[in-house]
Design a protein around this motif. Sequence first.
Motif, PDB file in Angstrom:
ATOM      1  N   VAL A  94     -42.401  -8.701  40.731  1.00 60.32           N
ATOM      2  CA  VAL A  94     -43.144  -7.729  41.541  1.00 60.32           C
ATOM      3  C   VAL A  94     -42.248  -6.546  41.907  1.00 60.32           C
ATOM      4  N   ILE A  95     -40.996  -6.822  42.228  1.00 60.01           N
ATOM      5  CA  ILE A  95     -40.062  -5.728  42.533  1.00 60.01           C
ATOM      6  C   ILE A  95     -39.872  -4.834  41.307  1.00 60.01           C
ATOM      7  N   GLY A  96     -39.798  -5.434  40.109  1.00 60.06           N
ATOM      8  CA  GLY A  96     -39.698  -4.639  38.895  1.00 60.06           C
ATOM      9  C   GLY A  96     -40.929  -3.782  38.656  1.00 60.06           C
ATOM     10  N   LEU A  97     -42.116  -4.332  38.895  1.00 61.85           N
ATOM     11  CA  LEU A  97     -43.354  -3.554  38.790  1.00 61.85           C
ATOM     12  C   LEU A  97     -43.316  -2.340  39.708  1.00 61.85           C
ATOM     13  N   SER A  98     -42.915  -2.559  40.934  1.00 61.54           N
ATOM     14  CA  SER A  98     -42.877  -1.470  41.918  1.00 61.54           C
ATOM     15  C   SER A  98     -41.826  -0.434  41.543  1.00 61.54           C
ATOM     16  N   ALA A  99     -40.692  -0.882  41.018  1.00 58.95           N
ATOM     17  CA  ALA A  99     -39.651   0.065  40.608  1.00 58.95           C
ATOM     18  C   ALA A  99     -40.162   0.990  39.509  1.00 58.95           C
ATOM     19  N   ALA A 100     -40.980   0.453  38.599  1.00 55.22           N
ATOM     20  CA  ALA A 100     -41.549   1.285  37.532  1.00 55.22           C
ATOM     21  C   ALA A 100     -42.450   2.364  38.112  1.00 55.22           C
ATOM     22  N   ALA A 101     -43.310   1.993  39.063  1.00 57.41           N
ATOM     23  CA  ALA A 101     -44.203   2.982  39.672  1.00 57.41           C
ATOM     24  C   ALA A 101     -43.430   4.031  40.459  1.00 57.41           C
ATOM     25  N   PHE A 102     -42.408   3.597  41.183  1.00 57.39           N
ATOM     26  CA  PHE A 102     -41.597   4.528  41.974  1.00 57.39           C
ATOM     27  C   PHE A 102     -40.907   5.538  41.066  1.00 57.39           C
ATOM     28  N   ALA A 103     -40.271   5.045  40.006  1.00 57.73           N
ATOM     29  CA  ALA A 103     -39.525   5.934  39.110  1.00 57.73           C
ATOM     30  C   ALA A 103     -40.454   6.880  38.365  1.00 57.73           C
ATOM     31  N   LEU A 104     -41.604   6.387  37.921  1.00 67.87           N
ATOM     32  CA  LEU A 104     -42.529   7.244  37.177  1.00 67.87           C
ATOM     33  C   LEU A 104     -43.115   8.331  38.071  1.00 67.87           C
ATOM     34  N   ALA A 105     -43.404   8.010  39.326  1.00 71.56           N
ATOM     35  CA  ALA A 105     -43.932   9.017  40.236  1.00 71.56           C
ATOM     36  C   ALA A 105     -42.956  10.166  40.412  1.00 71.56           C
ATOM     37  N   ARG A 106     -41.688   9.873  40.619  1.00 70.69           N
ATOM     38  CA  ARG A 106     -40.694  10.930  40.784  1.00 70.69           C
ATOM     39  C   ARG A 106     -40.471  11.686  39.474  1.00 70.69           C
ATOM     40  N   HIS A 107     -40.471  10.983  38.355  1.00 72.02           N
ATOM     41  CA  HIS A 107     -40.298  11.627  37.047  1.00 72.02           C
ATOM     42  C   HIS A 107     -41.452  12.604  36.772  1.00 72.02           C
ATOM     43  N   THR A 108     -42.669  12.195  37.100  1.00 73.16           N
ATOM     44  CA  THR A 108     -43.833  13.064  36.885  1.00 73.16           C
ATOM     45  C   THR A 108     -43.739  14.312  37.747  1.00 73.16           C
ATOM     46  N   PHE A 109     -43.330  14.150  38.998  1.00 73.19           N
ATOM     47  CA  PHE A 109     -43.184  15.314  39.880  1.00 73.19           C
ATOM     48  C   PHE A 109     -42.180  16.308  39.305  1.00 73.19           C
ATOM     49  N   MET A 110     -41.031  15.823  38.872  1.00 75.95           N
ATOM     50  CA  MET A 110     -40.013  16.719  38.338  1.00 75.95           C
ATOM     51  C   MET A 110     -40.486  17.390  37.052  1.00 75.95           C
ATOM     52  N   THR A 111     -41.269  16.666  36.251  1.00 73.17           N
ATOM     53  CA  THR A 111     -41.761  17.229  34.993  1.00 73.17           C
ATOM     54  C   THR A 111     -42.707  18.394  35.242  1.00 73.17           C
ATOM     55  N   THR A 112     -43.586  18.246  36.215  1.00 71.54           N
ATOM     56  CA  THR A 112     -44.618  19.265  36.434  1.00 71.54           C
ATOM     57  C   THR A 112     -44.155  20.405  37.323  1.00 71.54           C
ATOM     58  N   ARG A 113     -43.140  20.214  38.147  1.00 69.62           N
ATOM     59  CA  ARG A 113     -42.794  21.217  39.154  1.00 69.62           C
ATOM     60  C   ARG A 113     -41.489  21.961  38.896  1.00 69.62           C
ATOM     61  N   VAL A 114     -40.575  21.364  38.140  1.00 69.87           N
ATOM     62  CA  VAL A 114     -39.266  21.993  37.974  1.00 69.87           C
ATOM     63  C   VAL A 114     -39.319  22.971  36.798  1.00 69.87           C
ATOM     64  N   PRO A 115     -38.873  24.213  36.969  1.00 69.59           N
ATOM     65  CA  PRO A 115     -38.846  25.167  35.857  1.00 69.59           C
ATOM     66  C   PRO A 115     -37.955  24.673  34.723  1.00 69.59           C
ATOM     67  N   VAL A 116     -38.344  25.047  33.494  1.00 63.30           N
ATOM     68  CA  VAL A 116     -37.629  24.565  32.317  1.00 63.30           C
ATOM     69  C   VAL A 116     -36.172  25.012  32.322  1.00 63.30           C
ATOM     70  N   ALA A 117     -35.888  26.177  32.913  1.00 68.62           N
ATOM     71  CA  ALA A 117     -34.540  26.746  32.846  1.00 68.62           C
ATOM     72  C   ALA A 117     -33.493  25.814  33.438  1.00 68.62           C
ATOM     73  N   TYR A 118     -33.839  25.038  34.450  1.00 72.16           N
ATOM     74  CA  TYR A 118     -32.865  24.075  34.987  1.00 72.16           C
ATOM     75  C   TYR A 118     -33.472  22.686  35.133  1.00 72.16           C
ATOM     76  N   ARG A 119     -34.360  22.369  34.186  1.00 71.47           N
ATOM     77  CA  ARG A 119     -34.976  21.034  34.167  1.00 71.47           C
ATOM     78  C   ARG A 119     -33.932  19.949  33.939  1.00 71.47           C
ATOM     79  N   ALA A 120     -33.031  20.154  32.969  1.00 73.10           N
ATOM     80  CA  ALA A 120     -32.064  19.099  32.641  1.00 73.10           C
ATOM     81  C   ALA A 120     -31.134  18.817  33.812  1.00 73.10           C
ATOM     82  N   ARG A 121     -30.690  19.874  34.504  1.00 73.15           N
ATOM     83  CA  ARG A 121     -29.799  19.652  35.654  1.00 73.15           C
ATOM     84  C   ARG A 121     -30.516  18.867  36.754  1.00 73.15           C
ATOM     85  N   SER A 122     -31.768  19.233  37.019  1.00 75.41           N
ATOM     86  CA  SER A 122     -32.494  18.535  38.085  1.00 75.41           C
ATOM     87  C   SER A 122     -32.745  17.079  37.706  1.00 75.41           C
ATOM     88  N   LEU A 123     -33.076  16.822  36.431  1.00 72.70           N
ATOM     89  CA  LEU A 123     -33.330  15.446  36.023  1.00 72.70           C
ATOM     90  C   LEU A 123     -32.036  14.653  35.871  1.00 72.70           C
TER      91      LEU A 123
END
Length: 418
Positions: A94-123
């Motif tokens: 269950v902790i592993g399931l939750s970790a997947a949801a937590f990580a994907l939520a933050r990854h999705t936010f960074m993908t949609t909101r961070v400009p491409v020019a410094y996407r790699a640094r932010s990620l």
Amino acid sequence: MVYGPTAIYSLGQGAILPLLPIISREFGADLATAALVTAMIVVGQLCGNLPAGWLVPRLGERYTMALASAVSLLGIAGMLLSRHLGVLMLSVFVIGLSAAAFALARHTFMTTRVPVAYRARSLSLLGGSFRLGAFTGPFVSAALLAIFGREQASIWFFGACLVVVGLLVTFGPDPEEKAAAAARAERTARRDERTAARDEAVEPEDTGEAVTGSIPTSERLGIFGTIRRNRGVLSRLGVAAASLSFVRASRPAILPLWGLSIGLDSSTIALIVGIAGALEFALFYASGQVMDRFGRLWAAVPSLILMGGAMIALAFTHDVSAAEMWFGVFAVVIGVGNGLSSGILLTLGADVAPKQSPAAFLGAWRTITDAGGALSPLVVSGLTAVASLSVAAGGIGVIGLLGALAFIRWVPRYVPRR
């Protein structure tokens, strides 16, 4: 509010991971079963990525993270209250399931909101936040063991971290709302500029003819529709990314076993692996700088060449007179190579994710890369049992070099320089 909750969550999880085999042994598990209990974290992440890809677009990044923290607390309660090995395994899953949801939520936010020019640094910073837990968590658990003398203290610490994260993401300033408000303000300003320009122009004469063309609409795809539409990039660049995850995950299995096989004591092995881990952690932001300035290949390919080449070279040093020295040298080289790849999987996933449904795509992307990491210890174990540890190290190295070739082939096709 972007990196803080991630760092706290990973710190708590990193504190319990080294103790899971010990806790399992207290329940009467043998060595193989104790390893299986530890692996349930990875199994949970594998099983949770696709459902998280469905959940994030519906709940939003903030509430997905809050829900993941709450469900992780249920897993913590199960670990503290369980008296049966099966309940412990289910709690870790269950902790592993939750970790997947937590990580994907933050990854999705960074993908949609961070400009491409410094996407790699932010990620890369996001990847560094996750690595913070793996690096400092064992020190926290060691301190808690020294103070309280019980492994359950680390479980309570993880629970406290989850409470803090839940409060932060629920009641703290929401980066998602701020970014959305800024985007709305920018769209409004552009619309006002277009309206003003139209008002100044001469209106075209209405001829009464039908207007050709179609009105653009946003097509909503499900999880499997998104996978089907993007199967090309997932089966090519995704597999290349899985090879990097595969080589990364082999390090915790290969290096301690190699140290034991050449006769080093536990403290020396821990010191060498710790130095390599410190170098790896120190380089995470440099990786983002390289990717943003020179391109993604300049991080992925050198990383795999360093790790793969060091694994192959290590395979030939088992019986030489200076085996201990070469073990330290190649462990450091592998750590540097892994540090140079920090954030590359997150960044490539963000680069190729469709703008309309990034969460569903990233769920599939993370499933493929996590599968590469989960497969690695099994391959190391199998090759060591069938042949030898040297063959296992050499095999891992060959896969790393093949992965570098795959990146050279597919990154220019799917991630052109911008």
